[in-house]
Design an enzyme around this catalytic site. Structure first.
Site, PDB file in Angstrom:
ATOM      1  N   TRP A   1       8.460 -11.155  -8.414  1.00 59.05           N
ATOM      2  CA  TRP A   1       7.105 -11.718  -8.558  1.00 59.05           C
ATOM      3  C   TRP A   1       6.153 -10.684  -9.128  1.00 59.05           C
ATOM      4  O   TRP A   1       5.285 -11.007  -9.941  1.00 59.05           O
ATOM      5  CB  TRP A   1       6.597 -12.270  -7.226  1.00 59.05           C
ATOM      6  CG  TRP A   1       7.398 -13.457  -6.770  1.00 59.05           C
ATOM      7  CD1 TRP A   1       8.142 -13.555  -5.628  1.00 59.05           C
ATOM      8  CD2 TRP A   1       7.556 -14.716  -7.446  1.00 59.05           C
ATOM      9  NE1 TRP A   1       8.753 -14.785  -5.558  1.00 59.05           N
ATOM     10  CE2 TRP A   1       8.417 -15.511  -6.652  1.00 59.05           C
ATOM     11  CE3 TRP A   1       7.070 -15.238  -8.644  1.00 59.05           C
ATOM     12  CZ2 TRP A   1       8.786 -16.819  -7.028  1.00 59.05           C
ATOM     13  CZ3 TRP A   1       7.439 -16.530  -9.013  1.00 59.05           C
ATOM     14  CH2 TRP A   1       8.275 -17.300  -8.211  1.00 59.05           C
TER      15      TRP A   1
ATOM     16  N   LYS B   1       4.236 -21.438   1.323  1.00 61.37           N
ATOM     17  CA  LYS B   1       5.072 -20.556   2.141  1.00 61.37           C
ATOM     18  C   LYS B   1       4.623 -20.606   3.610  1.00 61.37           C
ATOM     19  O   LYS B   1       5.413 -20.855   4.487  1.00 61.37           O
ATOM     20  CB  LYS B   1       5.006 -19.109   1.630  1.00 61.37           C
ATOM     21  CG  LYS B   1       5.226 -18.954   0.126  1.00 61.37           C
ATOM     22  CD  LYS B   1       6.699 -19.002  -0.272  1.00 61.37           C
ATOM     23  CE  LYS B   1       6.911 -19.235  -1.755  1.00 61.37           C
ATOM     24  NZ  LYS B   1       6.509 -18.150  -2.624  1.00 61.37           N
TER      25      LYS B   1
ATOM     26  N   ASP C   1      -1.007 -10.117  -4.062  1.00 59.16           N
ATOM     27  CA  ASP C   1      -0.327 -11.403  -3.929  1.00 59.16           C
ATOM     28  C   ASP C   1       0.179 -11.458  -2.485  1.00 59.16           C
ATOM     29  O   ASP C   1       1.061 -10.689  -2.097  1.00 59.16           O
ATOM     30  CB  ASP C   1       0.843 -11.443  -4.931  1.00 59.16           C
ATOM     31  CG  ASP C   1       1.649 -12.737  -4.869  1.00 59.16           C
ATOM     32  OD1 ASP C   1       1.433 -13.539  -3.936  1.00 59.16           O
ATOM     33  OD2 ASP C   1       2.509 -12.927  -5.752  1.00 59.16           O
TER      34      ASP C   1
HETATM   35  C1  LIG Z   1       6.566 -18.021  -4.191  1.00 56.83           C
HETATM   36  C2  LIG Z   1       5.832 -16.850  -4.707  1.00 56.83           C
HETATM   37  C3  LIG Z   1       5.154 -16.882  -5.929  1.00 56.83           C
HETATM   38  C4  LIG Z   1       5.155 -18.102  -6.837  1.00 56.83           C
HETATM   39  O1  LIG Z   1       4.380 -19.079  -6.283  1.00 56.83           O
HETATM   40  P1  LIG Z   1       4.029 -20.434  -7.058  1.00 56.83           P
HETATM   41  O2  LIG Z   1       2.984 -21.021  -6.157  1.00 56.83           O
HETATM   42  O3  LIG Z   1       5.283 -21.227  -7.131  1.00 56.83           O
HETATM   43  O4  LIG Z   1       3.496 -20.088  -8.388  1.00 56.83           O
HETATM   44  C5  LIG Z   1       4.459 -15.765  -6.319  1.00 56.83           C
HETATM   45  N1  LIG Z   1       4.439 -14.659  -5.564  1.00 56.83           N
HETATM   46  C6  LIG Z   1       5.088 -14.585  -4.378  1.00 56.83           C
HETATM   47  C7  LIG Z   1       5.030 -13.333  -3.590  1.00 56.83           C
HETATM   48  C8  LIG Z   1       5.809 -15.683  -3.921  1.00 56.83           C
HETATM   49  O5  LIG Z   1       6.456 -15.621  -2.761  1.00 56.83           O
END
Ligand SMILES: *Cc1c(COP(=O)(O)O)cnc(C)c1O
Length: 366
Positions: A107, A199, A175
């Protein structure tokens, strides 16, 4: 009715009380005679729903008053673009800016790749040399950096930052998709954090952005309206139709979390659950965690067979037999293989016990 233990990394299990409440309110929400999906976002009935979600998030996360909370769309992935665009985008014909990035997994690499379209990303720290199984020491960012971007919890490899990097006047951007609300977090250390909801927060389709107010309003004039933090902040996340249903479910999940005792209470549970699973893996002769102890995630716990030669066969059998036993979505990310148990806030301790008991039985068949 059948409910499985769902170890998916996302979309992932939601707390049953929140789902039950959503089911009970499906046809008639708060005496309106409508479902949340049919309600005008401009109505007096929806206003308290979005404000409730926002104020619960503010109080549970301890978000200071000089930060705005936005409910956006496009997933965490769109923030890979919105962050550089809004914080370091430049008017046409003027020189590019630079920003610092920590490379700690897939990511973070996607964030770097996307950032390169708007600025010069400088990788200030990387753990690529050992397959991202640890978090690198982060040197102080260059004062020229428009921000310093980290992935606080790396969902695929199962690492998390044990300490936040010191960034001085450079805004720290994180993030936090896979660790939001899992442990207390001092938001005042950050310029901006973002998380896709699917998540640990609610259904897919909502992205939460928490941004310090002085960072709002820096987008260059060519920025599409939908991608501007200032417009979304000014409109209270209702510049266009917001993801009403997702925001409503987030509210229910946050009420569940509040009633559980809030973030410190759930963090205690999360440490217990992760401790049980790591304890098992560290004592097992058949499976092991590939991640350095200091940097192990509380939320995503990958594990691999010790027997390298039979790795693929064991993994396939494990995942299939676990699913038979009602323990689903234990396959690791397609890029890294292995197994992975994602144990977000909504995973009960009984689910972790069930997984360990299953793994111990499975070991005897090897
Ligand atoms: C799942 C995830 C993403 C991607 O998320 P989307 O909402 O599908 O764009 C980005 N960063 C992290 C750390 C993730 O776990």
């Amino acid at each position: 009715m059948k409910r499985v233990y769902n170890f998916s990394a996302g979309p992932s299990a939601l707390p049953v009380p929140a789902l039950e409440r959503a089911a009970a309110e499906m046809l008639d929400l708060n005496g309106t005679g409508q479902s949340i999906m049919e309600m005008s976002h401009r109505s007096k009935d929806f206003a308290p729903i979005i404000r409730n979600a926002e104020s619960l998030l503010r109080s549970l996360m301890g978000v200071p008053s000089n930060y705005a909370i936005l409910f956006l769309q496009g997933g965490a992935s769109l923030q890979f673009s919105m962050v550089p665009l809004n914080l370091a985008g430049v008017e046409a014909g003027t020189p590019r800016k630079q920003a610092g990035y920590a490379e700690t997994g897939v990511w973070s690499q996607k964030a770097i790749e996307e950032g390169a379209k708007y600025l010069n990303p400088v990788v200030r720290a990387s753990s690529k040399d050992r397959g991202f199984t640890y978090i690198p020491q982060a040197p102080a960012p260059d004062p020229q950096d428009a921000f310093y971007h980290i992935t606080l919890n790396n969902t695929i490899v199962g690492t998390k930052w044990a300490e936040l990097p010191e960034t001085g006047a450079v805004p720290l951007v994180a993030d936090i998709s896979s660790c939001i609300l899992s442990e207390p977090l001092d938001i005042s250390r950050f310029g901006l954090v973002y998380a896709g909801a699917q998540k640990n927060l609610g259904p897919a389709g909502v992205t939460v952005v928490i941004i310090r107010e002085d960072l709002i309003g820096r987008a260059p004039s060519w920025t599409p309206g939908m991608l501007r933090y200032d417009i979304h902040a000014k409109e209270g996340s209702m510049y266009n139709t917001p993801p009403c249903h997702g925001i409503y479910i987030i509210g229910l999940v946050l009420e569940w979390l509040r009633d559980l005792g809030g973030v410190s209470a759930v963090a205690e549970l999360n440490r217990e659950k992760a401790g049980l699973l790591y304890g098992y893996l560290d004592s097992s002769k058949r499976f092991r965690s590939p991640v350095e102890k200091k940097y192990r995630s509380l939320m995503n716990i990958p594990f691999v067979p010790v027997d390298e030669d039979r790795r693929k066969e064991i993994e396939t059998r494990f995942v299939a037999a676990a699913a038979e036993a009602g323990l689903v979505n234990l396959a690791g990310h397609r890029l890294v293989g292995g197994m992975r148990a994602s144990i977000y806030n909504a995973m009960p301790k009984a689910g972790v016990h069930a997984l360990i008991a299953f793994a111990e039985r499975f070991e005897k068949t090897l």
